[in-house]
Scaffold this motif. Structure first.
Motif, PDB file in Angstrom:
ATOM      1  N   HIS A 168      34.189  32.209  33.366  1.00 28.19           N
ATOM      2  CA  HIS A 168      35.040  31.216  32.715  1.00 28.19           C
ATOM      3  C   HIS A 168      34.337  30.740  31.448  1.00 28.19           C
ATOM      4  O   HIS A 168      33.128  30.828  31.345  1.00 28.19           O
ATOM      5  CB  HIS A 168      35.276  30.031  33.640  1.00 28.19           C
ATOM      6  CG  HIS A 168      35.977  30.418  34.902  1.00 28.19           C
ATOM      7  ND1 HIS A 168      35.812  29.746  36.076  1.00 28.19           N
ATOM      8  CD2 HIS A 168      36.819  31.429  35.171  1.00 28.19           C
ATOM      9  CE1 HIS A 168      36.536  30.321  37.018  1.00 28.19           C
ATOM     10  NE2 HIS A 168      37.156  31.347  36.502  1.00 28.19           N
ATOM     11  N   HIS A 197      45.000  34.954  35.747  1.00 37.01           N
ATOM     12  CA  HIS A 197      43.618  34.483  35.869  1.00 37.01           C
ATOM     13  C   HIS A 197      42.703  35.619  36.354  1.00 37.01           C
ATOM     14  O   HIS A 197      41.654  35.877  35.770  1.00 37.01           O
ATOM     15  CB  HIS A 197      43.554  33.301  36.834  1.00 37.01           C
ATOM     16  CG  HIS A 197      42.181  32.716  36.992  1.00 37.01           C
ATOM     17  ND1 HIS A 197      41.827  31.517  36.433  1.00 37.01           N
ATOM     18  CD2 HIS A 197      41.087  33.174  37.633  1.00 37.01           C
ATOM     19  CE1 HIS A 197      40.560  31.261  36.731  1.00 37.01           C
ATOM     20  NE2 HIS A 197      40.090  32.255  37.457  1.00 37.01           N
ATOM     21  N   HIS A 223      39.764  38.183  34.382  1.00 35.32           N
ATOM     22  CA  HIS A 223      38.362  38.353  34.778  1.00 35.32           C
ATOM     23  C   HIS A 223      37.890  39.801  34.623  1.00 35.32           C
ATOM     24  O   HIS A 223      36.693  40.065  34.584  1.00 35.32           O
ATOM     25  CB  HIS A 223      38.139  37.897  36.221  1.00 35.32           C
ATOM     26  CG  HIS A 223      37.853  36.425  36.333  1.00 35.32           C
ATOM     27  ND1 HIS A 223      36.977  35.780  35.494  1.00 35.32           N
ATOM     28  CD2 HIS A 223      38.331  35.478  37.184  1.00 35.32           C
ATOM     29  CE1 HIS A 223      36.930  34.493  35.831  1.00 35.32           C
ATOM     30  NE2 HIS A 223      37.751  34.284  36.842  1.00 35.32           N
TER      31      HIS A 223
HETATM   32 ZN   LIG Z   1      38.109  32.536  37.867  1.00 39.04          ZN
END
Ligand SMILES: [Zn+2]
Length: 253
Positions: free
Chosen positions: A206, A196, A200
């Protein structure tokens, strides 16, 4: 459309950033079902064959209810463990139980499934051990996911991040930091935090593109994220209860 397809479509439905949600697809359903789970996550049940724009619309319409119901459940469900610093207490590492064994020896170290520590060990000592052992593991683990996501390995760190499991700072000298407490969970769930955060570095926000990227690494990403949230509510965050015999509550009079 399959679960992953619906998950990608729903990534831009405006669900709250921090809300863990998962999708199930059923041939027996006729309508969309939304369930706020006890841990604060959301399950979205979709009838097989329903067009994705219809799914997104139905979810968007119910966003106010979703925010209310999941927040309420998240608040009532946090149940972080309190530990005693005594022989036999369990301090899991990488999802496996490790039994605290106190001895005259200095320093905290792992010996198979035993966590060896000095008799007067403190919570800070054990947290320090999680941070050090977690750092070593992360240094071995993170590079493979960075290369799969096509980013150069960032600098790594492990520390207390409060209510977050991980952070990633992009820029000239990118840095990935994980919470020490996450190393109590299984590698499969820690990997979710790594992927995750590293994702980024490619997509700061997101959304559909982010969801596609993490879905390339883990097709079951949403399930793992929900599991992470549920198990994360029960991990030890450093609270200790005085052991019997060392309890000062009744000693004054
Ligand atoms: Zn995040």
């Amino acid at each position: 459309m399959d679960r992953a397809g619906y998950a990608r479509a729903l990534a831009s439905a405006g669900l709250p950033e921090e809300l863990p949600w998962r999708v199930t697809v059923s041939s027996r359903r006729r309508t969309i079902g939304l369930t706020a789970e006890p841990g604060g996550s959301l399950t979205i049940r979709i009838p097989e064959g329903m067009p994705s724009d219809q799914v997104v619309q139905a979810v968007t319409r119910r966003l106010p209810w979703i925010a209310r119901a999941t927040r309420r459940n998240a608040e009532t469900a946090a149940a972080h463990a309190t530990k005693e610093l005594i022989d036999g207490e369990n301090f899991p590492f990488l999802g496996r139980n490790r039994q605290l064994v106190l001895s005259a020896r200095a320093g905290v170290r792992l010996d198979g499934d035993r966590l060896l520590a000095p008799v007067h060990v403190t919570a800070a000592d054990i947290i320090g051990w999680y941070a050090a052992a977690g750092s070593d593991w992360l240094a071995e683990r993170a590079p493979q996911y960075c290369s799969r996501l096509g980013v150069p390995p960032p600098a790594l760190g492990v520390r207390d991040l409060g209510r977050r499991w991980g952070t990633c700072a992009p820029g000239a000298s990118p840095r990935l930091v994980l919470h020490w407490a996450v190393f109590q969970l299984s590698a499969q769930l820690i990997d979710v935090v790594i992927v995750h955060e590293v994702a980024h570095l490619v997509h700061p926000k997101h959304g559909g593109a982010f969801e596609r990227l993490v879905g390339q690494v883990f097709p079951d990403y949403r399930d793992r994220l929900t599991e992470l949230t549920e198990q994360g509510r029960r991990v030890w965050m450093g609270d200790v209860r005085p052991a019997d015999g060392r309890n000062g509550l009744h000693s004054a009079s």
